[in-house]
Design an enzyme around this catalytic site. Structure first.
Site, PDB file in Angstrom:
ATOM      1  N   ARG A  46       0.815  -1.210   0.000  1.00 17.35           N
ATOM      2  CA  ARG A  46       0.000   0.000   0.000  1.00 17.35           C
ATOM      3  C   ARG A  46       0.862   1.280   0.000  1.00 17.35           C
ATOM      4  NH1 ARG A  46      -5.322   0.930   2.591  1.00 17.35           N
ATOM      5  NH2 ARG A  46      -5.453  -1.261   3.102  1.00 17.35           N
ATOM      6  N   LYS A 150       2.593 -20.057   5.636  1.00 11.59           N
ATOM      7  CA  LYS A 150       1.757 -20.444   6.760  1.00 11.59           C
ATOM      8  C   LYS A 150       1.386 -19.208   7.582  1.00 11.59           C
ATOM      9  CE  LYS A 150       3.790 -21.326  10.886  1.00 11.59           C
ATOM     10  NZ  LYS A 150       4.735 -20.387  11.443  1.00 11.59           N
ATOM     11  N   ASP A 179       6.399 -24.485   3.667  1.00 13.83           N
ATOM     12  CA  ASP A 179       6.734 -24.839   5.040  1.00 13.83           C
ATOM     13  C   ASP A 179       8.243 -24.791   5.036  1.00 13.83           C
ATOM     14  OD1 ASP A 179       7.670 -26.376   7.266  1.00 13.83           O
ATOM     15  OD2 ASP A 179       5.609 -27.027   7.537  1.00 13.83           O
ATOM     16  N   HIS A 180       8.818 -23.757   5.622  1.00  8.43           N
ATOM     17  CA  HIS A 180      10.258 -23.556   5.383  1.00  8.43           C
ATOM     18  C   HIS A 180      11.118 -24.682   5.975  1.00  8.43           C
ATOM     19  CE1 HIS A 180      10.409 -21.767   9.434  1.00  8.43           C
ATOM     20  NE2 HIS A 180      11.705 -21.898   9.378  1.00  8.43           N
ATOM     21  N   LYS A 184      14.867 -26.912   4.462  1.00  7.93           N
ATOM     22  CA  LYS A 184      16.149 -27.072   5.161  1.00  7.93           C
ATOM     23  C   LYS A 184      16.888 -28.284   4.612  1.00  7.93           C
ATOM     24  CE  LYS A 184      14.514 -25.051   9.512  1.00  7.93           C
ATOM     25  NZ  LYS A 184      15.290 -23.858   9.778  1.00  7.93           N
ATOM     26  N   GLU A 218      13.825 -23.539  20.967  1.00  9.60           N
ATOM     27  CA  GLU A 218      14.295 -22.193  20.630  1.00  9.60           C
ATOM     28  C   GLU A 218      14.681 -21.497  21.923  1.00  9.60           C
ATOM     29  OE1 GLU A 218      12.215 -20.128  17.201  1.00  9.60           O
ATOM     30  OE2 GLU A 218      10.597 -21.259  18.115  1.00  9.60           O
ATOM     31  N   ASP A 237       1.847 -22.761  15.698  1.00  9.65           N
ATOM     32  CA  ASP A 237       3.017 -22.082  15.149  1.00  9.65           C
ATOM     33  C   ASP A 237       4.088 -23.059  14.666  1.00  9.65           C
ATOM     34  OD1 ASP A 237       4.478 -19.608  14.679  1.00  9.65           O
ATOM     35  OD2 ASP A 237       5.799 -20.262  16.313  1.00  9.65           O
ATOM     36  N   HIS A 242       5.624 -27.594  10.911  1.00 12.11           N
ATOM     37  CA  HIS A 242       7.036 -27.984  10.811  1.00 12.11           C
ATOM     38  C   HIS A 242       7.302 -29.366  11.422  1.00 12.11           C
ATOM     39  CE1 HIS A 242       7.315 -23.905   9.650  1.00 12.11           C
ATOM     40  NE2 HIS A 242       7.495 -23.362  10.832  1.00 12.11           N
ATOM     41  N   LYS A 342       9.451 -22.289  23.130  1.00  8.19           N
ATOM     42  CA  LYS A 342      10.230 -21.054  23.130  1.00  8.19           C
ATOM     43  C   LYS A 342      10.826 -20.900  24.526  1.00  8.19           C
ATOM     44  CE  LYS A 342       8.117 -18.755  19.338  1.00  8.19           C
ATOM     45  NZ  LYS A 342       9.095 -18.827  18.241  1.00  8.19           N
TER      46      LYS A 342
HETATM   47  C1  BG6 Z   1       8.294 -20.060  12.242  1.00  8.82           C
HETATM   48  C2  BG6 Z   1       7.570 -19.740  13.503  1.00  8.82           C
HETATM   49  O1  BG6 Z   1       7.460 -20.723  11.329  1.00  8.82           O
HETATM   50  O2  BG6 Z   1       9.402 -20.892  12.547  1.00  8.82           O
HETATM   51  C3  BG6 Z   1       8.492 -19.077  14.504  1.00  8.82           C
HETATM   52  O3  BG6 Z   1       6.474 -18.882  13.219  1.00  8.82           O
HETATM   53  C4  BG6 Z   1       9.700 -19.925  14.733  1.00  8.82           C
HETATM   54  O4  BG6 Z   1       7.822 -18.820  15.735  1.00  8.82           O
HETATM   55  C5  BG6 Z   1      10.344 -20.310  13.417  1.00  8.82           C
HETATM   56  O5  BG6 Z   1      10.611 -19.182  15.526  1.00  8.82           O
HETATM   57  C6  BG6 Z   1      11.462 -21.295  13.622  1.00  8.82           C
HETATM   58  O6  BG6 Z   1      12.147 -21.455  12.435  1.00  8.82           O
HETATM   59  P1  BG6 Z   1      13.675 -21.860  12.427  1.00  8.82           P
HETATM   60  O7  BG6 Z   1      13.999 -22.005  10.980  1.00  8.82           O
HETATM   61  O8  BG6 Z   1      14.423 -20.751  13.098  1.00  8.82           O
HETATM   62  O9  BG6 Z   1      13.751 -23.128  13.199  1.00  8.82           O
END
Ligand code: BG6
Length: 487
Positions: A46, A150, A179-180, A184, A218, A237, A242, A342
């Site tokens: 925007r 996501k 889904d990242h 990996k 984390e 999350d 994941h 976390k």
């Molecule tokens: C994300 C979550 O999808 O993945 C985050 O929303 C999380 O909360 C993150 O911290 C973790 O990703 P990675 O690659 O750092 O393990």
């Protein structure tokens, strides 16, 4: 093989994801010569910027956060364009269409276009509809793809609705759900490790494996994302997406080939075999926790409820631990203990395969069991531990290990998850993207947890910087087992 010439349209171009992940990924792909000869990036949001202002902004953030070569950076920035529109106004998309026609002429992108939704999820249904109103979903002139980040929905019902909305305008082969974790390197390596070696696969089943641990810890708390996180929690999350994807890679059968259909068919079979969670599981095999304030090595860490954007009386879980089963021939009776949280002591994601004890304990009941530790991050690698004779008198077995670290492959450039996934999407390879049926199956599996956590009977506190609630340890100790505590 390089992708065909194409244009990426990033919705949410002034947002965090674009700056932190997407643009750096495109820059590195460009710098490594992996993009098509001609390509263009069109940022959309925007805010009003000229192309030059947009380029300048991204140049600054790339210079501040990445290792860049100034000449390559200049050449890269030439490919960046910008168009301000109101993403909710269907009329405004006429500007986008004109801009795309213009780019197509100038950059020979042949109509091949990817629309990347790096926006809040509330726009996921709106943008495709507006694109379709201007024929921008139509593949008569080059391919059109849609990348969605996501969360794919908030629960089973909203995920189904989102899917309907997307499919109203785009076909499944055009939709790429990121889904990242699947991007990996070490998650993909689970497949190569399992199916490129004859040594492990014969043991990879209930006859030899005692139990499996999957941990995604984390150290960071929710940082600036309290507002989003408080409405989501660890189950939505991290777990629903994941961790279940990693579990599928550990549990799946060998695919007939490495392609999108075969791979995702096998993933789907795992999800279909997940043992549905009963009331008893929710009561006894699920541990939800929330971090509380503490001092770690002289540093004060806020509790979750003190974080910005989080409700003072929040009942949102920042930790989830679950004992679950895959009901199929290979895995029957083998518990998978899965946890994520976390504000745990460190950042580590790993899979631990615990093999059964030898049938007859000739070297004593304490002889070490075999373990395979697959380190997803950091210090990516594989560690195998086994028993060896303790030198000296007698026959005592001692635990030793062999390990491999990815960093020893110095000559290889490891693609980051976003680099890999963006590249694959430009090549039209959906192997590492979540398919609609899999997303739905994952929501189906977690829905009882979502219902339960609306009003959880137990939400355990754990001091920030520790390994979660003690009840999570009891989940394993009850079975005579314990979590591995990676340091
Ligand atoms: C994300 C979550 O999808 O993945 C985050 O929303 C999380 O909360 C993150 O911290 C973790 O990703 P990675 O690659 O750092 O393990």
């Amino acid at each position: 093989v390089k992708p065909e010439n194409n244009c990426i349209v990033i919705f949410g171009a002034s947002g965090d994801l674009t700056h932190r992940k997407l643009i750096p990924a495109f820059y590195h792909l460009f710098a490594n010569g992996l993009l098509s000869e001609e390509f263009a990036i069109l940022g959309v949001s925007r805010t009003h910027y000229s192309d030059t202002e947009f380029q300048q902004k991204l140049k600054e953030s790339l210079t501040a956060n990445e290792k860049v070569d100034p000449q390559v950076l200049d050449a890269f920035c030439q490919r960046l364009h910008y168009q301000a529109i109101d993403t909710k106004s269907v009329e405004d998309y006429a500007k986008l269409k004109m801009r795309l026609d213009d780019i197509e002429q100038k950059c020979q992108t042949k109509g091949n276009t990817t629309f990347y939704l790096a926006t809040p999820p509330s726009l996921y249904s709106v943008i495709p509809e507006c694109l379709a109103a201007h024929g921008l979903n139509n593949e008569h002139n080059g391919w059109k793809r849609l990348i969605v980040e996501k969360p794919f929905g908030y629960d089973l019902a909203t995920a189904e609705q989102l899917d309907k909305d997307l499919h109203a305008h785009f076909q499944e082969h055009q939709i790429y759900r990121i889904d990242h974790y699947l991007g990996k390197e070490t998650v993909q390596n689970l497949l190569v490790f399992r199916f490129a070696n004859t040594m492990f696969e014969p043991l990879w089943n209930r006859n030899f494996i005692d139990y499996v641990e999957i941990t995604a810890a984390e150290f960071l708390g929710v940082e600036e994302r309290g507002g989003y996180y408080d409405g989501a929690g660890a189950v939505r999350d991290m777990f629903q997406n994941h961790l279940l994807q990693v579990l599928a890679m550990v549990g799946m059968e060998p695919p007939a080939a490495i392609n999108a259909d075969s791979m995702r068919d096998e993933v789907m079979k795992v999800f279909k075999s997940l043992q549905p969670l009963s009331d008893n599981d929710l009561q006894n095999n699920l541990v939800l926790g929330q971090y509380t304030e503490s001092d770690v090595r002289g540093n004060h860490l806020d509790g979750y409820r003190e974080e910005p954007g989080v409700a003072e009386d929040s009942r949102t879980e920042t930790y989830v631990g679950l004992k679950m089963f895959i009901d199929n021939w290979r895995w029957n009776g083998v518990p998978f203990y899965v946890r994520t949280g976390k504000r745990l002591p460190t950042r580590v994601t790993e899979v631990v395969i615990h093999f059964k004890k030898t049938p007859h304990p000739v070297f004593g009941a304490d002889a070490p069991e075999n373990k395979l530790i697959i380190r997803i991050q950091p210090d990516e690698g594989i560690l195998m531990s086994f028993g060896l004779k303790q030198p000296g008198a007698g026959f005592e077995a001692k635990e030793v290990s062999m390990d491999f670290h990815y960093e020893s492959l110095e000559e290889t450039h490891m693609l980051t998850a976003y680099e890999r996934l963006l590249l694959d999407s430009m090549k039209g390879d959906a192997t590492l993207f979540a398919r609609t049926d899999a997303v739905k199956a994952c929501w189906q599996f977690v829905q009882p947890i979502l219902d339960y956590k609306e009003n959880p009977e137990h939400l355990y506190g754990y001091a920030a910087g520790t390994w979660g609630p003690k009840e999570a340890d009891e989940l394993l100790s009850r079975d005579g087992r314990e979590w591995r505590f990676p340091c």
